[in-house]
Design a protein around this motif. Sequence first.
Motif, PDB file in Angstrom:
ATOM      1  N   THR A  10      30.290  42.547  42.426  1.00 38.59           N
ATOM      2  CA  THR A  10      31.746  42.676  42.350  1.00 38.59           C
ATOM      3  C   THR A  10      32.366  41.346  41.948  1.00 38.59           C
ATOM      4  N   LEU A  11      33.307  41.410  41.040  1.00 36.77           N
ATOM      5  CA  LEU A  11      34.042  40.237  40.583  1.00 36.77           C
ATOM      6  C   LEU A  11      35.508  40.400  40.921  1.00 36.77           C
ATOM      7  N   VAL A  12      36.093  39.360  41.502  1.00 36.42           N
ATOM      8  CA  VAL A  12      37.537  39.306  41.724  1.00 36.42           C
ATOM      9  C   VAL A  12      38.068  38.180  40.842  1.00 36.42           C
ATOM     10  N   MET A  13      38.891  38.536  39.870  1.00 39.92           N
ATOM     11  CA  MET A  13      39.482  37.549  38.977  1.00 39.92           C
ATOM     12  C   MET A  13      40.987  37.531  39.214  1.00 39.92           C
ATOM     13  N   TYR A  14      41.550  36.329  39.248  1.00 39.76           N
ATOM     14  CA  TYR A  14      42.975  36.206  39.518  1.00 39.76           C
ATOM     15  C   TYR A  14      43.641  35.256  38.541  1.00 39.76           C
ATOM     16  N   ASN A  15      44.904  35.504  38.290  1.00 36.94           N
ATOM     17  CA  ASN A  15      45.734  34.662  37.449  1.00 36.94           C
ATOM     18  C   ASN A  15      46.900  34.224  38.334  1.00 36.94           C
ATOM     19  N   SER A  16      46.879  32.956  38.743  1.00 29.42           N
ATOM     20  CA  SER A  16      47.866  32.482  39.709  1.00 29.42           C
ATOM     21  C   SER A  16      48.609  31.270  39.178  1.00 29.42           C
ATOM     22  N   VAL A  17      49.906  31.305  39.273  1.00 32.74           N
ATOM     23  CA  VAL A  17      50.738  30.175  38.867  1.00 32.74           C
ATOM     24  C   VAL A  17      51.229  29.421  40.100  1.00 32.74           C
ATOM     25  N   THR A  18      51.688  30.153  41.101  1.00 34.05           N
ATOM     26  CA  THR A  18      52.267  29.511  42.280  1.00 34.05           C
ATOM     27  C   THR A  18      51.413  29.661  43.544  1.00 34.05           C
ATOM     28  N   GLY A  19      50.261  30.326  43.440  1.00 29.92           N
ATOM     29  CA  GLY A  19      49.332  30.389  44.557  1.00 29.92           C
ATOM     30  C   GLY A  19      49.224  31.711  45.285  1.00 29.92           C
ATOM     31  N   PHE A  20      50.174  32.608  45.105  1.00 30.85           N
ATOM     32  CA  PHE A  20      50.129  33.878  45.830  1.00 30.85           C
ATOM     33  C   PHE A  20      48.937  34.734  45.388  1.00 30.85           C
ATOM     34  N   SER A  21      48.708  34.822  44.080  1.00 30.23           N
ATOM     35  CA  SER A  21      47.577  35.614  43.581  1.00 30.23           C
ATOM     36  C   SER A  21      46.252  35.029  44.026  1.00 30.23           C
ATOM     37  N   GLN A  22      46.162  33.714  44.050  1.00 32.50           N
ATOM     38  CA  GLN A  22      44.928  33.073  44.507  1.00 32.50           C
ATOM     39  C   GLN A  22      44.664  33.399  45.980  1.00 32.50           C
ATOM     40  N   THR A  23      45.711  33.407  46.788  1.00 29.12           N
ATOM     41  CA  THR A  23      45.560  33.756  48.205  1.00 29.12           C
ATOM     42  C   THR A  23      45.029  35.168  48.349  1.00 29.12           C
ATOM     43  N   TYR A  24      45.655  36.123  47.663  1.00 24.01           N
ATOM     44  CA  TYR A  24      45.190  37.512  47.753  1.00 24.01           C
ATOM     45  C   TYR A  24      43.761  37.652  47.228  1.00 24.01           C
ATOM     46  N   ALA A  25      43.467  37.016  46.102  1.00 22.43           N
ATOM     47  CA  ALA A  25      42.129  37.109  45.513  1.00 22.43           C
ATOM     48  C   ALA A  25      41.067  36.557  46.461  1.00 22.43           C
ATOM     49  N   THR A  26      41.362  35.461  47.116  1.00 23.05           N
ATOM     50  CA  THR A  26      40.413  34.861  48.057  1.00 23.05           C
ATOM     51  C   THR A  26      40.139  35.814  49.208  1.00 23.05           C
ATOM     52  N   TRP A  27      41.180  36.405  49.759  1.00 23.75           N
ATOM     53  CA  TRP A  27      40.996  37.351  50.862  1.00 23.75           C
ATOM     54  C   TRP A  27      40.171  38.558  50.418  1.00 23.75           C
ATOM     55  N   ILE A  28      40.470  39.091  49.237  1.00 25.51           N
ATOM     56  CA  ILE A  28      39.747  40.263  48.730  1.00 25.51           C
ATOM     57  C   ILE A  28      38.275  39.922  48.507  1.00 25.51           C
ATOM     58  N   ALA A  29      38.015  38.783  47.884  1.00 26.55           N
ATOM     59  CA  ALA A  29      36.627  38.363  47.636  1.00 26.55           C
ATOM     60  C   ALA A  29      35.858  38.177  48.944  1.00 26.55           C
ATOM     61  N   GLU A  30      36.500  37.597  49.948  1.00 30.46           N
ATOM     62  CA  GLU A  30      35.848  37.430  51.249  1.00 30.46           C
ATOM     63  C   GLU A  30      35.482  38.776  51.851  1.00 30.46           C
ATOM     64  N   GLU A  31      36.418  39.715  51.817  1.00 36.26           N
ATOM     65  CA  GLU A  31      36.196  41.035  52.409  1.00 36.26           C
ATOM     66  C   GLU A  31      35.066  41.790  51.704  1.00 36.26           C
ATOM     67  N   LEU A  32      34.959  41.622  50.396  1.00 36.81           N
ATOM     68  CA  LEU A  32      34.008  42.402  49.602  1.00 36.81           C
ATOM     69  C   LEU A  32      32.731  41.650  49.256  1.00 36.81           C
ATOM     70  N   GLN A  33      32.603  40.414  49.731  1.00 38.04           N
ATOM     71  CA  GLN A  33      31.461  39.565  49.375  1.00 38.04           C
ATOM     72  C   GLN A  33      31.316  39.496  47.858  1.00 38.04           C
ATOM     73  N   ALA A  34      32.419  39.227  47.202  1.00 33.71           N
ATOM     74  CA  ALA A  34      32.488  39.245  45.742  1.00 33.71           C
ATOM     75  C   ALA A  34      32.570  37.832  45.176  1.00 33.71           C
ATOM     76  N   GLN A  35      32.236  37.729  43.896  1.00 35.78           N
ATOM     77  CA  GLN A  35      32.417  36.470  43.188  1.00 35.78           C
ATOM     78  C   GLN A  35      33.899  36.320  42.877  1.00 35.78           C
ATOM     79  N   LEU A  36      34.419  35.121  43.019  1.00 36.01           N
ATOM     80  CA  LEU A  36      35.832  34.821  42.800  1.00 36.01           C
ATOM     81  C   LEU A  36      35.962  33.877  41.614  1.00 36.01           C
TER      82      LEU A  36
END
Length: 192
Positions: A10-36
Amino acid sequence: MIVEDTVAQTLVMYNSVTGFSQTYATWIAEELQAQLLPFDELDSVNLADYDVVIYGAGVRMSRIRGFHTFRKKLATTDGAPAENVIVWANGGTPQHPDRDWKAAAGTFTRRELARGAYKYFYFEGGIRYEGLNKPEYLLLKTFAKRVQKYRDRGEWAAQVADGIVEGYDHTSREAIRPLVEYARQLQTATKS
């Protein structure tokens, strides 16, 4: 991160300018044991190497940032089938069924919308002025002034008007639960 062969890649890719997307992507990757991976590494990845691909970004002008480029990469690399691609958007407005679809409608093609090509989720992020380039900063400050006259259009409008002046962070790890549950179903289905 080492992932066993019994777990869907599983891959979680994010496009973040102000940090909100990066926060969500990190949480999702942690939950799914995915590459970020951040969006700026899109060219270095072969999407076909993954069973499940998750893309998320902030919304600007009712469009999910970078999705057009992500879609092209997905098509040219014979990547994961669309039914194994999950897309999320995050923005400054609170989650609400009457508004959550707007970023999808502004981003996906009519054909993609008609087919339900991508499973889509919306999360409230917030407003953060740090990280914005000067034109976007000025545009948001102008919008902050204009939105004040729409405070009477409902509770959500008043919340946005109050928060947009200084900025706010409404990210919530609980908000990702539906996406994570759906992704786990895909992970199980691709490995059965």
